[in-house]
Design an enzyme around this catalytic site. Structure first.
Site, PDB file in Angstrom:
ATOM      1  CE  LYS A  36      -4.499  -0.001   1.071  1.00  0.00           C
ATOM      2  NZ  LYS A  36      -5.386  -0.784   0.404  1.00  0.00           N
TER       3      LYS A  36
HETATM    4  N1  GLU Z   1      -7.411  -0.619  -2.383  1.00  0.00           N
HETATM    5  C1  GLU Z   1      -8.192  -1.874  -2.503  1.00  0.00           C
HETATM    6  C2  GLU Z   1      -7.933  -2.673  -1.003  1.00  0.00           C
HETATM    7  O1  GLU Z   1      -7.582  -2.033  -0.045  1.00  0.00           O
HETATM    8  C3  GLU Z   1      -7.922  -2.676  -3.538  1.00  0.00           C
HETATM    9  C4  GLU Z   1      -6.336  -3.275  -3.575  1.00  0.00           C
HETATM   10  C5  GLU Z   1      -6.007  -4.054  -4.977  1.00  0.00           C
HETATM   11  O2  GLU Z   1      -7.026  -3.907  -5.809  1.00  0.00           O
HETATM   12  O3  GLU Z   1      -4.944  -4.134  -5.521  1.00  0.00           O
HETATM   13  O4  GLU Z   1      -8.345  -3.923  -0.847  1.00  0.00           O
END
Ligand code: GLU
Length: 418
Positions: A108
């Site tokens: 992230k």
């Molecule tokens: N941001 C989303 C999550 O927290 C999706 C992450 C992704 O699709 O890689 O799961």
């Protein structure tokens, strides 16, 4: 990486991890190896603003573990984003991907900026320069970003373009959540919200709640919007919705699509007249059957966990419930918690489908995508439920234990290099 502990969201992710590691009786050496992020990257992003001034933004990307494949997770654009929050969210991505058997580690990151105060050109400039700084650390087999709060398919298109220009040919699988016309997957944009609604509806059915459940959704971004629309499609009544500007409550039901159109037309939810205006704090405490926090971390806390009045807490956001709140909810067996790493996994599951389709250049219909998504979610839900019941542990610890166990087993099987 002890400096990460300065951040309260990271401490929260660690506290959940420690509690689960205790339950799993993981030896100390294994805990340390599984818990800390593998890479934490910070970059400076100099950008010429529309005013002509140059501003330097901070960008982050945390890659939690590299044991099972590329890392995967969203990019968040938010004023208070920092390395600690990114690391917490990366850790949760690891357990989420493992729980639903995706061949990824968690990641992230994002940029500390307020996207609402940026022009489109400034946003593009930040995104392209951020991507440029991250080029050694991303790629279809390295780390695959996706949208999160404050980012969207357009952000992914700019990343795809910047990365591809550097490589010399189009590399669509460097990101997921991209526009359909650039190799995005059918259903990806709606996937997180629809997955939450699917699981909430599934749980409500199992608990024999009335068909017309009363639903409250806190958060009206991509996730909250599609969760609310899908709940209404299941026959539920959405009686409360909140966003950063405030919340609207109407026990007769809110027309979610009409409210979405109202907000998309440039007006704020606080100006909507079809209901009573309350604060987000009040919204969370209104009686309902299904409560869906779908905004930020730490909204269900030690101060309000005893006051929430729902039967199902479906965690759309990542980390909406603090450990203090968990301790209170553990004493409230009338509430079923569908923990975040299970509840909102639909987004990354369809991201995985998008990545697979892109690598094969072979695309699926929306019906195929949704069918595969719902199968995975149903299986994971059943596994978590069964673990919670058999081991007499909370749903959160059950979900985390499945994810953490898979990561620690994979690390053990690979052994330690050198
Ligand atoms: N941001 C989303 C999550 O927290 C999706 C992450 C992704 O699709 O890689 O799961």
């Amino acid at each position: 990486m002890e400096f990460l502990l300065q951040n309260s969201v990271f401490r929260m992710a660690c506290s959940q991890f420690d509690r689960t590691a205790d339950f799993l009786q993981l030896p100390d050496a294994v805990r340390e190896r599984v818990k800390w992020p593998k890479r934490a990257i910070a970059v400076s992003i100099p950008v010429r603003m529309d005013s002509g001034d140059v501003r330097v933004f901070s960008g982050y990307r945390v890659q939690h573990h590299l044991t099972l494949g590329p890392t995967k997770g969203g990019l968040r654009y938010a004023p208070d984003l920092d390395m600690g929050e990114s690391a917490a969210l990366a850790m949760w991505m690891s357990w989420k991907c493992a729980l639903v058997d995706l061949p990824y580690g968690g990641a992230k990151g994002g940029v500390a900026c307020d996207p609402r105060k940026l022009s489109l050109r400034e946003n593009e400039a930040i995104t392209r320069r951020f991507t440029q700084e991250l080029i050694p650390f991303i790629g279809p087999q390295v780390d695959v970003p996706a949208p999160d709060m404050g980012t969207n398919p357009q952000t992914m298109a700019w990343i795809l373009d910047t990365y591809s220009t550097h490589i010399g040919h189009s590399v669509p699988s460097v990101v997921t959540g991209k526009p359909l016309g650039l190799g995005g997957s059918a259903g990806r944009n709606e996937a997180t919200g629809r997955g939450i609604a699917f699981l909430a509806h599934h749980a409500a059915h199992q608990m024999k709640l009335p068909a017309e459940c009363r639903v409250i959704v806190q958060g009206f971004g991509n996730v909250g919007t599609y969760a609310a629309i899908a709940m209404a499609q299941y026959g539920s009544k959405v009686i409360g919705i909140g966003d950063v500007s405030g919340a609207i409550y109407n026990p007769n039901g809110i027309d979610v699509v009409a409210l979405r159109q109202f907000v998309d037309s440039g007006r704020s939810l606080a100006e909507y007249t079809e209901g009573e205006h309350i604060t987000n704090e009040q919204l969370l405490e209104q009686p309902c059957d299904i409560l869906i926090p779908a905004a930020k971390e730490q909204v269900i806390t030690g101060a309000n966990a005893a006051k929430i009045q729902c039967r199902i807490l479906a965690e759309g956001a990542n980390g909406p419930t603090t450990p203090e709140a968990d301790a209170i909810l553990d004493q409230r067996p009338e509430i079923l918690v569908i923990p975040d790493i299970l509840c909102n996994a639909g987004g990354v599951i369809v991201s995985y489908f998008e990545w697979v389709q892109g690598l094969q250049s072979f695309f699926w219909t929306e019906a195929e995508v949704m069918d595969k998504l719902y199968r995975i979610l149903t299986h994971a839900f059943t596994q978590v439920m069964r673990t919670a019941e058999e081991k007499k542990i909370p749903m959160r610890i059950a979900a985390l234990s499945i994810g953490i166990r898979k990561v620690s087993d994979a690390k053990a099987a690979r052994g330690l290099f050198p």
